[in-house]
Design an enzyme around this catalytic site. Structure first.
Site, PDB file in Angstrom:
ATOM      1  N   ARG A  87       0.852  -1.183   0.000  1.00 49.53           N
ATOM      2  CA  ARG A  87       0.000   0.000   0.000  1.00 49.53           C
ATOM      3  C   ARG A  87       0.893   1.240   0.000  1.00 49.53           C
ATOM      4  NH1 ARG A  87      -2.299  -3.529   3.845  1.00 49.53           N
ATOM      5  NH2 ARG A  87      -4.386  -4.273   3.269  1.00 49.53           N
ATOM      6  N   LYS A 145      -1.647   0.430   7.963  1.00 45.06           N
ATOM      7  CA  LYS A 145      -2.959  -0.220   8.026  1.00 45.06           C
ATOM      8  C   LYS A 145      -2.904  -1.542   8.760  1.00 45.06           C
ATOM      9  CE  LYS A 145      -7.118  -1.244   5.367  1.00 45.06           C
ATOM     10  NZ  LYS A 145      -7.756  -1.236   4.035  1.00 45.06           N
ATOM     11  N   HIS A 170      -2.806   2.393  -5.809  1.00 39.96           N
ATOM     12  CA  HIS A 170      -3.328   1.071  -5.434  1.00 39.96           C
ATOM     13  C   HIS A 170      -3.423   0.131  -6.633  1.00 39.96           C
ATOM     14  CE1 HIS A 170      -4.830  -0.981  -1.893  1.00 39.96           C
ATOM     15  NE2 HIS A 170      -5.741  -1.585  -2.637  1.00 39.96           N
ATOM     16  N   ARG A 180      -0.865  -2.577  -6.608  1.00 38.85           N
ATOM     17  CA  ARG A 180      -1.179  -3.682  -5.698  1.00 38.85           C
ATOM     18  C   ARG A 180      -2.104  -4.688  -6.381  1.00 38.85           C
ATOM     19  NH1 ARG A 180      -1.018  -4.724  -0.155  1.00 38.85           N
ATOM     20  NH2 ARG A 180      -2.853  -5.694   0.786  1.00 38.85           N
ATOM     21  N   HIS A 226      -2.944  -9.378   4.262  1.00 37.61           N
ATOM     22  CA  HIS A 226      -4.353  -9.463   4.619  1.00 37.61           C
ATOM     23  C   HIS A 226      -4.537 -10.287   5.886  1.00 37.61           C
ATOM     24  CE1 HIS A 226      -5.706  -8.695   0.187  1.00 37.61           C
ATOM     25  NE2 HIS A 226      -5.549  -7.579   0.862  1.00 37.61           N
ATOM     26  N   TYR A 241      -9.374 -10.491  -5.401  1.00 38.20           N
ATOM     27  CA  TYR A 241      -8.470 -10.757  -6.513  1.00 38.20           C
ATOM     28  C   TYR A 241      -8.796 -12.000  -7.335  1.00 38.20           C
ATOM     29  CZ  TYR A 241      -5.719  -7.197  -4.216  1.00 38.20           C
ATOM     30  OH  TYR A 241      -5.313  -6.034  -3.652  1.00 38.20           O
TER      31      TYR A 241
END
Length: 361
Positions: free
Chosen positions: A199, A233, A302, A305, A328, A338
């Site tokens: 990120r 994050k 983003h 990513r 994640h 994804y």
């Protein structure tokens, strides 16, 4: 009515919503303060403030007290988000001003606001949710059949969100973007985002001690004290393995452009004026805007990513490995975001199937 950024004691930033008299709207201010105490990032608080500002504009237009909201009013708000002039009926079909996904995001902020107001007893119980058993998930963990179903809260009002395929960049576009950068720092940043799937907040918060060049590793460390206001994050540290070529870009950036300043940030301003200051979100946004204008490629941070994760999955990576590399917390997030197969993916998989069948003969 506007969303205003303010600086709190201790040099931390947050956001408030001001009314027509330039005074804070107290119910919103109380909720945003609650989110800040839960250590939500400034960007997240800004998004909540923007969504609640829209909601308050709707309440003023229809002359409705926020403490007397009903589901019918919330349905009117959804229509208002699509077509703000609620008393005007268009004679011709018009496209909505906001997508279903955007409206659902705004509704989440409004529902969160009312849940908080219920907890602090400022309103009576407002039934915006229903309890239901958790539906079947796309990805099922091992021994999932032994797990008891749990009741979860579902919003009563939610638009059906079309399942869009995430757009990704091609290898030629990546090369074009890197070549269009004006300095080695920007080249390293673009290559880093693409090769690691970081990120943008994680990249801008990197310290030199996070980069282990001798082992071709980068450690993502969550920090709350970044002076440029960025957030990682994630709540836990994890390691990303990278290529020697990426480390060479890093070494070249340090040897040719990194100024002689006392800074432990990897990405800093290298131009006169604010030299040595860590890069901010706005600086990264400006970089993406310049690259869009120069290359004609609609690029944003983003998107790298998305591209990295999609390439890993298409190259046969196990979903659990992709989850760990992206940081994640739930493999369901990785699967929902994804795993989107297009015709080319199906054709390639079928060709591989035919080749295996021929070899088996």
């Amino acid at each position: 009515m506007k969303v205003q950024r303010i600086r709190l004691p201790g040099d931390s930033l947050t956001w408030i919503v001001l009314d027509q008299d330039h005074l804070p709207i107290r119910p919103i201010q109380s909720y945003l303060h609650y989110l800040q105490n839960l250590e939500y990032s400034p960007n997240t608080i800004h998004n909540y403030a923007t969504h609640l500002k829209l909601f308050w504009e709707f309440l003023q237009q229809v002359q409705l007290d926020w403490q007397r909201l009903t589901l019918e009013h919330l349905a009117d708000f959804i229509r208002w988000l699509r077509w703000p002039h609620i008393k005007v009926i268009p004679l011709q079909q018009q496209s909505a001003r906001r997508s279903e996904r955007t409206i659902n995001t705004i509704l989440s902020a409004v529902c969160g606001f009312y849940e908080y107001q219920e907890r602090v007893a400022r309103i009576d119980n407002l039934k915006l949710h229903r309890l239901q058993f958790q539906p079947d998930q796309q990805y099922k963990p091992f021994l999932h059949h032994l797990k008891q179903d749990k009741l979860v809260k579902r919003r009563l009002l939610k638009l059906k969100d079309p399942n869009y395929l995430p757009r990704i960049l091609t290898p030629d576009q990546i090369k074009q973007l890197v070549a269009s950068c004006q300095c080695g720092r920007d080249q390293f940043l673009i290559a880093l985002l693409y090769e690691t799937g970081m990120r943008i907040g994680q990249a801008l918060g990197l310290r030199h001690t996070d980069i282990r060049s001798w082992d071709n590793e980068i450690v993502i460390v969550p920090r709350r004290d970044n002076t440029n206001g960025v957030r990682a994050k994630t709540l836990q540290s994890y390691t990303i393995h990278v290529s020697k070529q990426l480390m060479q870009l890093y070494a070249q950036y340090l040897s040719t452009e990194y100024p002689e300043v006392d800074s432990d940030y990897v990405f800093i301003n290298i131009w006169k004026g604010r030299i040595g200051q860590p890069m901010t979100y706005s600086t990264a946004v400006d970089l993406m805007r310049r690259l869009r204008k120069k290359t004609g490629i609609h690029v944003y941070a983003h998107l790298f990513r998305h591209t990295h994760a999609t390439e890993l999955i298409r190259n046969g990576w196990d979903l659990s490995l992709v989850q760990k590399r992206l940081g994640h917390t739930s493999i369901q997030t990785t699967a929902n975001t994804y795993i989107h197969l297009d015709d080319a993916d199906l054709k390639k998989a079928y060709q591989q199937y035919l080749e295996q069948q021929e070899q088996a003969k």
